[in-house]
Design an enzyme around this catalytic site. Structure first.
Site, PDB file in Angstrom:
ATOM      1  N   THR A 195      36.068  67.474  81.375  1.00  0.00           N
ATOM      2  CA  THR A 195      35.464  66.194  81.776  1.00  0.00           C
ATOM      3  C   THR A 195      34.676  65.675  80.574  1.00  0.00           C
ATOM      4  OG1 THR A 195      35.303  66.722  84.104  1.00  0.00           O
ATOM      5  CG2 THR A 195      33.589  65.267  83.240  1.00  0.00           C
ATOM      6  N   THR A 221      28.662  67.669  84.040  1.00  0.00           N
ATOM      7  CA  THR A 221      30.009  68.215  84.155  1.00  0.00           C
ATOM      8  C   THR A 221      29.906  69.541  84.887  1.00  0.00           C
ATOM      9  OG1 THR A 221      31.872  69.163  82.923  1.00  0.00           O
ATOM     10  CG2 THR A 221      29.751  69.151  81.796  1.00  0.00           C
ATOM     11  N   GLY A 222      30.986  69.925  85.548  1.00  0.00           N
ATOM     12  CA  GLY A 222      30.971  71.196  86.276  1.00  0.00           C
ATOM     13  C   GLY A 222      31.481  71.004  87.686  1.00  0.00           C
ATOM     14  N   GLY A 235      34.820  63.589  93.257  1.00  0.00           N
ATOM     15  CA  GLY A 235      33.790  64.495  92.757  1.00  0.00           C
ATOM     16  C   GLY A 235      32.472  63.784  92.482  1.00  0.00           C
ATOM     17  N   ASP A 236      31.655  64.428  91.677  1.00  0.00           N
ATOM     18  CA  ASP A 236      30.324  63.898  91.361  1.00  0.00           C
ATOM     19  C   ASP A 236      30.364  62.767  90.332  1.00  0.00           C
ATOM     20  OD1 ASP A 236      31.172  66.144  89.609  1.00  0.00           O
ATOM     21  OD2 ASP A 236      29.420  65.496  88.454  1.00  0.00           O
ATOM     22  N   GLY A 240      31.788  69.740  90.915  1.00  0.00           N
ATOM     23  CA  GLY A 240      31.246  68.510  91.480  1.00  0.00           C
ATOM     24  C   GLY A 240      30.613  68.654  92.849  1.00  0.00           C
TER      25      GLY A 240
HETATM   26  N1  ASP Z   1      32.480  67.383  87.694  1.00  0.00           N
HETATM   27  C1  ASP Z   1      33.888  67.148  87.728  1.00  0.00           C
HETATM   28  C2  ASP Z   1      34.331  67.059  89.182  1.00  0.00           C
HETATM   29  O1  ASP Z   1      33.860  67.832  89.989  1.00  0.00           O
HETATM   30  C3  ASP Z   1      34.701  68.201  87.034  1.00  0.00           C
HETATM   31  C4  ASP Z   1      34.159  68.742  85.745  1.00  0.00           C
HETATM   32  O2  ASP Z   1      33.181  68.255  85.217  1.00  0.00           O
HETATM   33  O3  ASP Z   1      34.759  69.703  85.207  1.00  0.00           O
HETATM   34  O4  ASP Z   1      35.162  66.275  89.494  1.00  0.00           O
END
Ligand code: ASP
Length: 345
Positions: free
Chosen positions: A205, A256-257, A235-236, A259
């Site tokens: 992301t 990021t991460g 997602g977030d 969500g």
């Molecule tokens: N945060 C993003 C989601 O959950 C994915 C990511 O950042 O890797 O869609």
């Protein structure tokens, strides 16, 4: 004293009072804080990975693309562009690269489609725009900006967002533009390995926060989401206060991460709230949210942030986060794993 004279006296008094107030403001002591001329920070996703699993050549490709993105942002700021212009420019570069999980390189859903989310926020007036579950907008961050600037709304999703983007002249593409063999093979591997459907948090992301010479903050995030996500999952990243947040009084943040956890924690806004209501500095607030609150509920995540004085932080609770930053008059610095975490201090 007749009425006319007393009116004149009153006016004179009011004038003197206004003057004294103005000069009072002018003589206010300047805050003893060194502000940066401008600052840019970007991420290319957080995740639990080992650099040993990424070839040296691929690592260099990532580093070069992140550097290109920072330099694109710098060029915009140097030619008097705003923080928002720079955020869009930085993210466009990463969205056009197949390396990152955003735009061209987006991951696949469980059903084999690509569905992207993005948001952008202006810390100067708290305007925000977002797109969710889009399948045709070539650069979702530009779609988010168009929603902010050219529609009456804050967030558009799916077909409506794709159609709106086309109607305002943004580049839209056929769905096979987002097909990349690498991401397709990744999905096949996840499907083979997993008995039950699970989400796969592949790093990639992208996000950007910019502080410009006028003291304005802006933040943006763009993603293909979590690999193997359900068709329709959002997602977030497009949700204000979760994936992105910006307010000139506190900070700009891009997350990021995983969500689902970032949403439950309203993580980006929580950082700003800790700064506003608890007087924490950016580092303390990001540490609390990422290393304590998110970690406690099992949310793998990382974020980049800039405070109202241009100070940069990059904090993650995973083994790595692709990231880089650029400050006025300095060379860009890029990091992929957890090494050198504090070198930007
Ligand atoms: N945060 C993003 C989601 O959950 C994915 C990511 O950042 O890797 O869609």
């Amino acid at each position: 004293m007749n009425i006319k004279v007393s009116k004149i006296l009153l006016l004179l008094l009011m004038f003197a009072f206004a003057l004294s107030n103005c000069s009072g403001q002018k003589s206010k002591k300047p805050e003893n804080i060194t502000k940066s001329e401008y600052a840019i920070v970007i991420h290319g996703g957080a995740g639990n990975f080992s650099l040993d699993d990424i070839s040296k050549e691929r690592q260099i490709e990532y580093q070069e693309k992140l550097k290109e993105s920072l330099l694109a942002g710098k060029k915009v700021l140097k030619s008097n562009g705003s923080a928002i212009d720079a955020v869009e420019a930085c993210i466009n570069i990463l969205e056009d690269s197949p390396l990152f999980n955003a735009g061209k390189g987006s991951v696949f859903t469980h059903s084999g489609t690509n569905e992207m989310d993005a948001s952008i926020m202006n810390g100067n007036n708290r305007n925000v725009g977002a797109v969710a579950g889009v399948k045709h907008i070539k650069n979702p961050i530009s779609g988010a900006r168009a929603v902010m600037e050219k529609s009456k709304h804050v967030m558009l999703s799916g077909d409506g967002a794709d159609r709106f983007a086309a109607s305002v002249g943004l580049d839209t593409v056929a769905i096979d533009y987002f097909y990349t063999e690498r991401r397709w093979q990744q999905l096949q591997q996840i499907l083979k390995k997993e008995k039950q459907q699970g989400l796969n948090s592949k790093k990639g992301t992208v996000g950007c926060v910019v502080y410009d010479k006028n003291g304005n903050l802006a933040a943006g995030t763009s993603t293909g989401g979590m690999g193997n996500k359900m068709y329709g999952r959002i997602g977030d990243s497009p949700i204000v206060g979760c994936g992105s947040f910006a307010d000139n009084n506190t900070c700009g943040i891009s997350f990021t991460g995983h969500g689902e956890y970032i949403i439950r924690m309203v993580a980006a806004h929580d950082i700003a709230a800790l700064m506003e209501y608890k007087n924490m500095d950016l580092k303390a607030a990001m540490t609390e949210v990422i290393l304590n609150k998110l970690k406690k509920i099992g949310g793998d995540a990382g974020a980049i942030g800039i405070d109202k004085n241009g100070n940069i932080e990059m904090i993650f609770n995973t083994t790595g986060m692709f990231r880089g930053f650029l400050k006025a008059g300095k060379e860009p610095e890029i990091f992929l794993d957890s090494s050198n975490t504090n070198r930007f201090k």
